[in-house]
Motif scaffolding. Structure first.
Motif, PDB file in Angstrom:
ATOM      1  N   LEU A  67       2.753 -13.278   0.434  1.00  0.00           N
ATOM      2  CA  LEU A  67       3.316 -12.361   1.542  1.00  0.00           C
ATOM      3  C   LEU A  67       2.634 -11.180   1.621  1.00  0.00           C
ATOM      4  N   PHE A  68       2.118 -10.304   2.346  1.00  0.00           N
ATOM      5  CA  PHE A  68       1.446  -8.402   2.561  1.00  0.00           C
ATOM      6  C   PHE A  68       2.475  -8.120   3.256  1.00  0.00           C
ATOM      7  N   LEU A  69       2.206  -7.069   2.760  1.00  0.00           N
ATOM      8  CA  LEU A  69       3.208  -6.339   3.317  1.00  0.00           C
ATOM      9  C   LEU A  69       2.128  -5.113   3.765  1.00  0.00           C
ATOM     10  N   PHE A  70       2.474  -4.410   4.944  1.00  0.00           N
ATOM     11  CA  PHE A  70       1.477  -2.964   4.948  1.00  0.00           C
ATOM     12  C   PHE A  70       2.148  -1.939   5.906  1.00  0.00           C
ATOM     13  N   GLN A  71       1.950  -0.877   5.585  1.00  0.00           N
ATOM     14  CA  GLN A  71       2.491   0.234   7.019  1.00  0.00           C
ATOM     15  C   GLN A  71       1.698   1.405   7.407  1.00  0.00           C
ATOM     16  N   ALA A  72       1.108   0.553   9.379  1.00  0.00           N
ATOM     17  CA  ALA A  72       0.701   1.770   9.973  1.00  0.00           C
ATOM     18  C   ALA A  72      -0.059   2.399   9.707  1.00  0.00           C
ATOM     19  N   ALA A  84       3.912 -13.015   6.085  1.00  0.00           N
ATOM     20  CA  ALA A  84       3.448 -14.569   5.502  1.00  0.00           C
ATOM     21  C   ALA A  84       2.794 -15.590   5.612  1.00  0.00           C
ATOM     22  N   ALA A  85       2.869 -16.319   4.232  1.00  0.00           N
ATOM     23  CA  ALA A  85       1.975 -17.517   5.220  1.00  0.00           C
ATOM     24  C   ALA A  85       2.416 -18.417   3.811  1.00  0.00           C
ATOM     25  N   ASP A 100       3.321 -16.409  10.234  1.00  0.00           N
ATOM     26  CA  ASP A 100       4.437 -15.779  10.241  1.00  0.00           C
ATOM     27  C   ASP A 100       4.474 -14.172  10.257  1.00  0.00           C
ATOM     28  N   ASN A 101       3.978 -13.541  11.648  1.00  0.00           N
ATOM     29  CA  ASN A 101       4.241 -11.866  11.583  1.00  0.00           C
ATOM     30  C   ASN A 101       4.739 -11.620  12.524  1.00  0.00           C
TER      31      ASN A 101
END
Length: 376
Positions: A67-72, A84-85, A100-101
């Motif tokens: 899971l990769f989480l970020f804010q612009a 998520a992969a 999924d994105n």
């Protein structure tokens, strides 16, 4: 496709940490490093952890979830985006990759919402209609590709509109009849490729897609599949998805969802409205009941976390759904109920993201689900 992952290395490690006293071994240190959240607000976060599962169709399944989480622009005022992969391989030589994105641009100017699937995985087929036999399903072994993406532009605050594309393909298919029952082969079981183009209108004021404490999401979309677009079959689909979450206190949330899928034309069996899975009607195999139309609803109460714990919580949920060949022929006699409970572990404390393990109960038995983030 449904995953009945009843065991996970990371979950075992989590509870080992909470129950073990004075132990200092490599596994404990590995899990502590995996589940710790040391990122600063606005900084991106990435986690990867192994999974181990079993189901009768696959034997043992070994996988990796990430899971990769970020804010612009690393701006905490921007919504939390997630990619998520999940990848897996089984002892029966099945394999797959999921992606999924839900990606928000700076100040929500753009919203990219989609999923990708590539897998060789058996599909159980119980027939089409609201009343199908619960025993002796056919087994359809096939390679499956799905590419679905919405590219949405904000037109006013929280309201997005834009094009949608859906590509689905089944190939190398083998329809294996059970010993005690013979099914009529439905459309698409010899292989099918369909491309749909359409548009989606989305209202979304959620700040955290994976764990909505308060917010509303509503989507209506239309997709047209036609030979002129490269499809094997000519049909169309309308989908409606409404979700709402309401805090009952600082920790607890009451959430509900109404979902509708309506198709018409020559619809292949894998693109009918499918009941079950990890998101709605948990406990039913994904596609246990299928037809051209479906209406489903669910409600869930979340304790995130418990008052006596910093990381552990739970949920209780219930739902109902019905499928029908025509919009005008829904029959409450075939309304299928489901319900269940789940435990939660706060995987990303600074981003309020939980790992969920749910068990859904139906008249046909239980189903187990392990994912990052809430079901809806």
């Amino acid at each position: 496709m449904i995953r009945k992952r009843v065991l996970t290395l990371i979950l075992i490690g989590i509870f080992s940490i909470h129950s073990a006293q004075g132990q200092d071994n490599w596994f404990k240190r590995f899990v502590q490093k995996t589940i710790s959240d040391t990122t600063s607000p606005g900084e991106s976060s990435f986690r990867i952890y192994p999974t181990l599962g079993y189901s009768p169709e696959t034997s043992f399944e070994f996988g990796l979830s990430s899971l990769f989480l970020f804010q612009a622009k690393k701006d905490t005022l921007n919504r939390l985006s997630e990619i998520a992969a999940f990848t897996f391989i089984t002892l029966e030589a099945q394999y797959g990759i999921w992606l999924d994105n839900a990606i928000y641009g700076d100040k929500d100017k753009w919203f990219f919402l989609g999923r990708t699937r590539f897998q060789r995985f058996p599909l159980l087929y119980y027939g089409i209609g609201p009343q199908t036999p619960g025993k002796d399903p056919a087994l359809i072994d096939a390679n499956y590709i799905l590419l679905k993406q919405r590219v949405l532009r904000k037109i006013i605050p929280n309201l997005f509109v834009g094009p949608e594309i859906d590509y689905q393909q089944l190939y190398n298919t083998h329809f294996n009849q059970p010993d005690n029952h013979v099914y009529d082969k439905p459309i698409g079981t010899d292989g099918t490729r369909n491309i749909g183009l359409g548009a989606a209108l989305v209202y979304d004021n959620r700040h955290n897609v994976l764990n909505v404490r308060k917010g509303f999401f509503g989507e209506i979309s239309f997709l047209k599949y036609a030979p002129g677009l490269g499809s094997n079959y000519n049909f169309q689909a309308v989908n409606l998805d409404i979700r709402s979450s309401h805090p009952t206190n600082v920790r607890n949330v009451l959430a509900w969802q109404v979902y509708g899928s309506f198709t018409s034309g020559n619809v292949p069996f894998n693109q009918l409205a499918l009941m079950g899975g990890e998101m709605i009607m948990r406990g039913y195999y994904y596609g246990r009941y299928r037809d051209k139309n479906m209406i489903a609803t669910q409600i869930e109460h979340r304790w995130l976390p418990f008052g006596f714990s910093k990381r552990i919580g739970a949920v209780a949920f219930a739902g109902a759904a019905v499928v029908s060949p025509k919009i005008t022929s829904f029959d409450t006699r075939y309304l299928r109920p489901s319900g269940g409970v789940g435990i939660r572990y706060l995987l990303f404390p600074k981003k309020d993201i939980f790992l969920r393990l749910d068990v859904g109960f139906t008249r046909e038995g239980p189903g187990f689900y392990l994912f990052t983030g809430e079901a809806f």
